[in-house]
Scaffold this active site. Structure first.
Site, PDB file in Angstrom:
ATOM      1  N   SER A   8     -26.212   8.394  41.101  1.00  0.00           N
ATOM      2  CA  SER A   8     -27.668   7.700  40.894  1.00  0.00           C
ATOM      3  C   SER A   8     -27.390   6.398  40.319  1.00  0.00           C
ATOM      4  O   SER A   8     -26.813   6.195  39.065  1.00  0.00           O
ATOM      5  CB  SER A   8     -28.359   8.291  39.824  1.00  0.00           C
ATOM      6  N   HIS A  31     -28.239   7.932  45.568  1.00  0.00           N
ATOM      7  CA  HIS A  31     -29.662   8.266  44.739  1.00  0.00           C
ATOM      8  C   HIS A  31     -30.282   7.331  44.063  1.00  0.00           C
ATOM      9  O   HIS A  31     -29.644   6.512  43.115  1.00  0.00           O
ATOM     10  CB  HIS A  31     -29.133   9.569  43.796  1.00  0.00           C
ATOM     11  N   ASP A  33     -33.207   5.890  41.963  1.00  0.00           N
ATOM     12  CA  ASP A  33     -34.419   6.479  41.227  1.00  0.00           C
ATOM     13  C   ASP A  33     -35.540   5.410  40.994  1.00  0.00           C
ATOM     14  O   ASP A  33     -35.441   4.526  40.395  1.00  0.00           O
ATOM     15  CB  ASP A  33     -34.045   6.731  39.706  1.00  0.00           C
ATOM     16  N   MET A  35     -39.117   4.342  39.709  1.00  0.00           N
ATOM     17  CA  MET A  35     -39.959   4.910  38.210  1.00  0.00           C
ATOM     18  C   MET A  35     -41.150   3.809  38.233  1.00  0.00           C
ATOM     19  O   MET A  35     -40.708   2.538  38.396  1.00  0.00           O
ATOM     20  CB  MET A  35     -39.110   4.934  37.213  1.00  0.00           C
ATOM     21  N   HIS A  64     -35.751   9.052  45.073  1.00  0.00           N
ATOM     22  CA  HIS A  64     -36.280  10.176  44.102  1.00  0.00           C
ATOM     23  C   HIS A  64     -37.507   9.341  43.622  1.00  0.00           C
ATOM     24  O   HIS A  64     -37.108   8.407  42.641  1.00  0.00           O
ATOM     25  CB  HIS A  64     -35.289  10.540  43.429  1.00  0.00           C
ATOM     26  N   MET A  66     -40.264   9.070  41.199  1.00  0.00           N
ATOM     27  CA  MET A  66     -40.920   9.306  40.021  1.00  0.00           C
ATOM     28  C   MET A  66     -42.219   8.425  39.574  1.00  0.00           C
ATOM     29  O   MET A  66     -42.165   7.743  38.804  1.00  0.00           O
ATOM     30  CB  MET A  66     -39.943   9.604  38.671  1.00  0.00           C
ATOM     31  N   MET A 135     -35.182  19.420  38.595  1.00  0.00           N
ATOM     32  CA  MET A 135     -34.526  18.447  37.397  1.00  0.00           C
ATOM     33  C   MET A 135     -34.242  19.307  36.432  1.00  0.00           C
ATOM     34  O   MET A 135     -34.549  20.271  36.046  1.00  0.00           O
ATOM     35  CB  MET A 135     -35.697  17.850  36.996  1.00  0.00           C
ATOM     36  N   GLY A 142     -31.512   8.225  32.216  1.00  0.00           N
ATOM     37  CA  GLY A 142     -30.147   8.776  32.623  1.00  0.00           C
ATOM     38  C   GLY A 142     -29.391   9.205  31.226  1.00  0.00           C
ATOM     39  O   GLY A 142     -30.063   8.927  30.255  1.00  0.00           O
ATOM     40  N   GLY A 143     -28.226  10.061  31.408  1.00  0.00           N
ATOM     41  CA  GLY A 143     -27.602  10.198  30.074  1.00  0.00           C
ATOM     42  C   GLY A 143     -28.009  11.372  29.142  1.00  0.00           C
ATOM     43  O   GLY A 143     -27.637  11.517  28.127  1.00  0.00           O
ATOM     44  N   ASP A 173     -30.572  17.733  39.663  1.00  0.00           N
ATOM     45  CA  ASP A 173     -30.535  16.110  38.991  1.00  0.00           C
ATOM     46  C   ASP A 173     -30.628  15.958  37.623  1.00  0.00           C
ATOM     47  O   ASP A 173     -31.910  16.446  37.024  1.00  0.00           O
ATOM     48  CB  ASP A 173     -31.714  15.426  39.765  1.00  0.00           C
TER      49      ASP A 173
HETATM   50  C1  DX5 Z   1     -33.579  11.103  35.703  1.00  0.00           C
HETATM   51  C2  DX5 Z   1     -33.130  10.633  36.892  1.00  0.00           C
HETATM   52  C3  DX5 Z   1     -31.772  11.000  37.241  1.00  0.00           C
HETATM   53  C4  DX5 Z   1     -30.625  10.154  36.368  1.00  0.00           C
HETATM   54  C5  DX5 Z   1     -29.567  11.308  36.324  1.00  0.00           C
HETATM   55  O1  DX5 Z   1     -34.964  10.755  35.800  1.00  0.00           O
HETATM   56  O2  DX5 Z   1     -33.698  11.265  38.283  1.00  0.00           O
HETATM   57  O3  DX5 Z   1     -31.245  10.900  38.718  1.00  0.00           O
HETATM   58  O4  DX5 Z   1     -30.133   9.039  36.892  1.00  0.00           O
HETATM   59  O5  DX5 Z   1     -28.559  10.611  35.278  1.00  0.00           O
HETATM   60  P1  DX5 Z   1     -27.447  11.305  34.585  1.00  0.00           P
HETATM   61  O6  DX5 Z   1     -26.714  12.162  35.700  1.00  0.00           O
HETATM   62  O7  DX5 Z   1     -26.781  10.539  33.753  1.00  0.00           O
HETATM   63  O8  DX5 Z   1     -28.380  12.337  33.834  1.00  0.00           O
HETATM   64 ZN    ZN Z   2     -32.992  11.254  40.100  1.00  0.00          ZN
END
Ligand code: DX5
Ligand code: ZN
Length: 220
Positions: A8, A31, A33, A35, A64, A66, A135, A142-143, A173
């Site tokens: 991602s 990937h 994201d 948002m 993806h 969101m 999810m 992330g993280g 994910d």
């Molecule tokens: C969160 C995203 C993920 C995110 C995952 O809303 O959809 O794709 O980047 O990051 P890690 O692997 O750090 O959880």
């Molecule tokens: Zn994602």
């Protein structure tokens, strides 16, 4: 079975995107994201940036979304040539119509389920989708820490896909690392998003390989 690893770019350096795309050239898909600060409390990028990422990346994009109102905005990502476009079940007004539109535009159609969303309504609809994204963190950042209680959804999806003979990718994910990827694969996932565990490594390519090797023996 092979395990698909999709890093991602939420964890990439946004002002060194080209360099960071090269770091993950060994990935299966990139990937992305998207948002909108409404569906989730975070803002990333829109179609203009995604189009540039798509033109720059040596690897096809797994988008993806969101965002609110994907019925209106998702087709644009298929039109610019993204390999797969996944929208959230909680946000879509007419998910089947949208999935059919995305396929017609040449993209793989995906539906994503937030941790609190029940999978039941989708089990009999699997032929309408190319991938289901489960999810394992609350969407937005992330993280975060992997939520193992969500794994039962993957078990149900895998069972339904096998019973119906449907070729659907089951993607996980959030919080994926060398340990949690084993649990996700055992539960039925075959496609894995990893942000911080790939970009946080000194050698992102080696991190991708390590994730693939950890998951592969457990993928159904
Ligand atoms: C969160 C995203 C993920 C995110 C995952 O809303 O959809 O794709 O980047 O990051 P890690 O692997 O750090 O959880
Ligand atoms: Zn994602």
């Amino acid at each position: 079975m092979p395990a698909r690893i999709n890093p991602s770019i939420l964890s990439a350096d946004f002002v060194n995107m080209q360099r960071d795309l090269e770091r993950i050239a060994g990935a299966d898909l990139v990937h992305v994201d998207v948002m909108d600060n409404h569906f989730v409390p975070n803002l990333t990028f829109g179609p203009q940036m995604v189009e540039r990422v798509q033109a720059t990346s040596p690897v096809p994009l797994d988008v993806h979304l969101m965002i609110d109102d994907p019925d209106r905005w998702a087709p644009r990502y298929a039109e610019i040539g993204c390999f797969s476009v996944t929208f959230h079940a909680e946000a879509a007004g007419a998910p089947l119509t949208l999935a059919r539109t995305l396929r017609k535009l040449g993209a793989r159609a995906g539906v994503a389920l937030s941790p609190k969303t029940d999978v039941g309504a989708y089990l009999e609809l699997l032929p309408e989708f190319d991938q289901v994204l489960v999810m394992t963190v609350e969407p937005g950042f992330g993280g975060q820490k992997f939520l193992p209680h969500v794994l039962s959804k993957l078990t149900r999806l895998r069972e339904a896909a096998e019973r119906q003979g449907v070729e659907v990718w089951l993607e996980v994910d959030g919080g994926v690392n060398e340990q949690t990827i084993v649990q996700a694969a055992e539960a039925g996932a075959d496609t894995f998003v990893a942000g911080s565990s790939v970009f946080g490594a000194d050698d992102a390519g080696a991190a991708i390989e390590a994730l693939r090797a950890a998951a592969a023996p457990h993928v159904h």
